[in-house]
Design a protein around this motif. Structure first.
Motif, PDB file in Angstrom:
ATOM      1  N   PRO A  67       0.840  -1.207   0.000  1.00  0.00           N
ATOM      2  CA  PRO A  67       0.000   0.000   0.000  1.00  0.00           C
ATOM      3  C   PRO A  67       0.873   1.253   0.000  1.00  0.00           C
ATOM      4  CG  PRO A  67      -0.673  -1.544   1.716  1.00  0.00           C
ATOM      5  CD  PRO A  67       0.612  -2.062   1.151  1.00  0.00           C
ATOM      6  N   ILE A  68       0.493   2.209  -0.808  1.00  0.00           N
ATOM      7  CA  ILE A  68       1.298   3.424  -0.965  1.00  0.00           C
ATOM      8  C   ILE A  68       1.482   4.145   0.378  1.00  0.00           C
ATOM      9  CG2 ILE A  68      -0.669   4.900  -1.638  1.00  0.00           C
ATOM     10  CD1 ILE A  68       1.279   6.190  -3.713  1.00  0.00           C
ATOM     11  N   GLU A  69       0.451   4.100   1.230  1.00  0.00           N
ATOM     12  CA  GLU A  69       0.539   4.778   2.533  1.00  0.00           C
ATOM     13  C   GLU A  69       1.676   4.174   3.361  1.00  0.00           C
ATOM     14  OE1 GLU A  69      -2.224   3.163   1.496  1.00  0.00           O
ATOM     15  OE2 GLU A  69      -3.464   4.848   0.852  1.00  0.00           O
ATOM     16  N   ASP A  70       1.803   2.851   3.318  1.00  0.00           N
ATOM     17  CA  ASP A  70       2.850   2.178   4.102  1.00  0.00           C
ATOM     18  C   ASP A  70       4.232   2.584   3.620  1.00  0.00           C
ATOM     19  OD1 ASP A  70       0.739   0.963   5.251  1.00  0.00           O
ATOM     20  OD2 ASP A  70       1.243  -1.087   4.638  1.00  0.00           O
ATOM     21  N   ILE A  71       4.388   2.682   2.328  1.00  0.00           N
ATOM     22  CA  ILE A  71       5.703   3.048   1.776  1.00  0.00           C
ATOM     23  C   ILE A  71       6.057   4.451   2.214  1.00  0.00           C
ATOM     24  CG2 ILE A  71       7.044   3.410  -0.322  1.00  0.00           C
ATOM     25  CD1 ILE A  71       5.143   1.437  -1.718  1.00  0.00           C
ATOM     26  N   ILE A  72       5.115   5.357   2.091  1.00  0.00           N
ATOM     27  CA  ILE A  72       5.371   6.754   2.431  1.00  0.00           C
ATOM     28  C   ILE A  72       5.649   6.894   3.932  1.00  0.00           C
ATOM     29  CG2 ILE A  72       4.324   9.059   2.538  1.00  0.00           C
ATOM     30  CD1 ILE A  72       3.000   8.354  -0.173  1.00  0.00           C
ATOM     31  N   GLU A  73       4.893   6.164   4.727  1.00  0.00           N
ATOM     32  CA  GLU A  73       5.095   6.204   6.185  1.00  0.00           C
ATOM     33  C   GLU A  73       6.499   5.769   6.554  1.00  0.00           C
ATOM     34  OE1 GLU A  73       1.465   4.970   8.313  1.00  0.00           O
ATOM     35  OE2 GLU A  73       2.906   3.928   9.603  1.00  0.00           O
ATOM     36  N   ASN A  74       6.986   4.742   5.870  1.00  0.00           N
ATOM     37  CA  ASN A  74       8.334   4.238   6.144  1.00  0.00           C
ATOM     38  C   ASN A  74       9.430   5.182   5.669  1.00  0.00           C
ATOM     39  OD1 ASN A  74       7.634   1.902   7.479  1.00  0.00           O
ATOM     40  ND2 ASN A  74       7.414   0.742   5.589  1.00  0.00           N
ATOM     41  N   MET A  75       9.069   6.096   4.791  1.00  0.00           N
ATOM     42  CA  MET A  75      10.046   7.053   4.284  1.00  0.00           C
ATOM     43  C   MET A  75      10.257   8.189   5.276  1.00  0.00           C
ATOM     44  SD  MET A  75       8.860   7.457   0.320  1.00  0.00           S
ATOM     45  CE  MET A  75       9.944   8.843  -0.033  1.00  0.00           C
ATOM     46  N   GLU A  76       9.220   8.403   6.106  1.00  0.00           N
ATOM     47  CA  GLU A  76       9.281   9.587   6.971  1.00  0.00           C
ATOM     48  C   GLU A  76      10.006   9.320   8.287  1.00  0.00           C
ATOM     49  OE1 GLU A  76       5.315  11.515   4.965  1.00  0.00           O
ATOM     50  OE2 GLU A  76       5.113  10.383   6.812  1.00  0.00           O
TER      51      GLU A  76
END
Ligand code: SF4
Length: 76
Positions: A67-76
């Protein structure tokens, strides 16, 4: 009409030399980067970059199914 992804000049997958199997980059380029907006807009790297204005980590491939949200969350 230009069929190439507008992010290609800065995208490591497009520029090449980053994936272990060189052929994979070619496949991604054919399936996504050079396949017109209807395809490159589905690329996970493209979507992340559009959404947050930053390039996706190198581990994120065009067909990433997380899920795109998970990827972005892990980037932050
Ligand atoms: S389609 Fe995806 S992998 Fe290809 S250049 Fe655009 S952002 Fe990079």
């Amino acid at each position: 009409m230009n069929n190439t992804c507008p992010k290609s000049s800065k995208c490591p997958i497009f520029q090449g030399g980053v994936l272990k199997r060189e052929n994979s980059e070619k496949v991604y380029r054919n399936l996504y980067c050079n396949a017109g907006a209807s395809k490159y807009e589905t690329c996970m790297r493209y979507k992340i970059s559009e959404l947050i204005g930053k390039p996706a980590p190198l581990t994120v491939l065009p067909n990433c199914s997380k899920p795109i949200e998970d990827i972005i969350e892990n980037m932050e």
